[in-house]
Enzyme design. Structure first.
Site, PDB file in Angstrom:
ATOM      1  N   ASP A  53      29.624  42.681  43.349  1.00 24.06           N
ATOM      2  CA  ASP A  53      30.162  43.540  44.417  1.00 24.06           C
ATOM      3  C   ASP A  53      29.286  44.724  44.754  1.00 24.06           C
ATOM      4  OD1 ASP A  53      30.559  45.162  42.198  1.00 24.06           O
ATOM      5  OD2 ASP A  53      32.397  45.983  43.007  1.00 24.06           O
ATOM      6  N   GLU A  54      27.999  44.659  44.447  1.00 22.83           N
ATOM      7  CA  GLU A  54      27.145  45.775  44.845  1.00 22.83           C
ATOM      8  C   GLU A  54      25.747  45.305  45.182  1.00 22.83           C
ATOM      9  OE1 GLU A  54      25.810  48.494  41.717  1.00 22.83           O
ATOM     10  OE2 GLU A  54      27.116  47.448  40.334  1.00 22.83           O
TER      11      GLU A  54
HETATM   12 MG    MG Z   1      32.604  48.126  42.613  1.00 15.28          MG
END
Ligand code: MG
Length: 355
Positions: free
Chosen positions: A105-106
């Site tokens: 998620d990054e």
């Molecule tokens: Mg995050």
């Protein structure tokens, strides 16, 4: 001068679950293991309501339950989270900049001189597009390098947009806890605190000799540089096609170099086979580690002599292991060779250098 953007989804797993179970919105929610707080699993993500009870990722589910028995516990659904992750990464690619995917998620984006607008415009646009496409919010940090961009994205979570221009890096970092920079985990932070160093400002002003005595010269210097927000590392654009690689996910997360070494043995043999089939010699060896929290780091080494043999490839890989932090167990390891020359180029270039 560069402009680097870091984007980090807010409470990613929990936000996805809230999206598909709207009735859970606002209730404390914990995602982890098989979702049963009486089993051995740990918290993968807690939503912001659950965090108010002091629940955080990596905490045993049992402890989370003890702190908040009324919490909703859900199992980890990686298939669904990976799907959302792919959607998010697709949005990033719309911007046409170099991207480094760091975890599920990054990611980092190099927006230096982007024709799409000011860094602020790009940050806003990116957040909007992600919200449109995934229904989720993300926090963005923009700074002159990866280290500071990552710190920035965390400063105004959730749904934040934080810009730290070059001239303000030192002052923005100074009041933050010293464990905000990468590479400073619990253990290192405890050692710093013993030396009276609590904030990044303290670390930036710490005595070089004392740091070297505690951490060794290189690590000491590097810690201080980080505290000053200095970082020249390039984006590692993932596994470009001009490379060969193998990776493996461990059945059980491991912190043992020996287990990783075993994996490197067969990976290096496999790479040798594939290099020789193509008449390639590789100059660069890259090791990728993904930790149990899905953080992914890579370290690369360019060899003095290009090679197709497994021995030097494995040795380079093992040497690189020392450049990774070892504070968390590893779930995946990858070995990659790149920067190829062909056998013929090799003989021509060595001839040329003779004359
Ligand atoms: Mg995050």
């Amino acid at each position: 001068m560069r402009t680097i953007l870091h984007i980090d989804m807010d409470a990613f797993f929990a936000a996805i679950e809230e999206l598909r179970h709207p009735e859970l919105k606002g209730r404390p929610l914990v995602i982890g293991g098989n979702g049963d707080p009486n089993t051995r699993g740990v918290v993968s993500t807690a939503n912001y309501a659950a965090r108010e009870f002091g629940i955080h990722s990596a905490m045993p589910l049992r402890e989370a339950y003890r702190r908040c028995p009324s919490c909703v516990f859900l199992p980890v659904d990686y298939a669904e989270y990976s799907r959302a992750s792919r959607e998010m990464m697709e949005v990033l690619r719309e911007f046409g900049c170099a991207i480094e995917e760091v975890g599920i998620d990054e990611a980092f984006m190099d927006i230096t001189d982007s024709p799409l607008g000011t860094p602020e415009d790009i940050g806003r646009k990116l957040k909007e597009r992600i919200k449109e496409k995934t229904g989720l919010t993300a926090s963005v940090g923009i700074a002159p390098n990866k280290l500071v961009a990552k710190i920035a994205s965390d400063l105004e979570k959730p749904d934040g947009l934080t810009i730290i221009p070059e001239g303000r890096v030192r002052e923005r970092l100074a009041p933050l806890k010293a464990d905000r920079v990468w590479g400073v985990g619990e253990v290192t932070y405890a050692r710093l605190v013993k030396m009276g160093i609590k904030t990044l400002g303290d670390l930036a002003h710490a005595d070089d000799g004392k740091l070297a005595a505690e951490f060794g010269e290189n690590w000491g210097r590097s810690l201080k540089e980080r505290a000053c927000g200095i970082d020249d590392s390039e984006l590692v654009t993932e596994w470009e096609p001009k490379s060969l690689s193998r990776e493996t996910t461990f059945e059980r997360d491991t912190a043992k170099v020996l287990e990783i070494k075993k994996e490197f043995e067969w990976m290096a043999l496999d790479l040798e086979h594939r290099l020789k089939k193509r008449n390639f010699l590789a100059r660069t060896v890259t090791v990728k580690l993904r930790y149990n929290d899905f953080t992914t780091l890579t370290r690369a080494k360019t060899m003095e002599r290009p090679t197709a043999e497994h021995e030097p490839i494995m040795r380079a890989g093992l040497g690189l292991l020392h450049k990774f932090p070892w504070e968390r167990p590893v779930r995946l390891v990858g070995l990659r060779v790149s920067n190829f020359i062909t056998d013929e180029q090799q003989s021509t270039s060595s001839e040329a250098s003779l004359f």
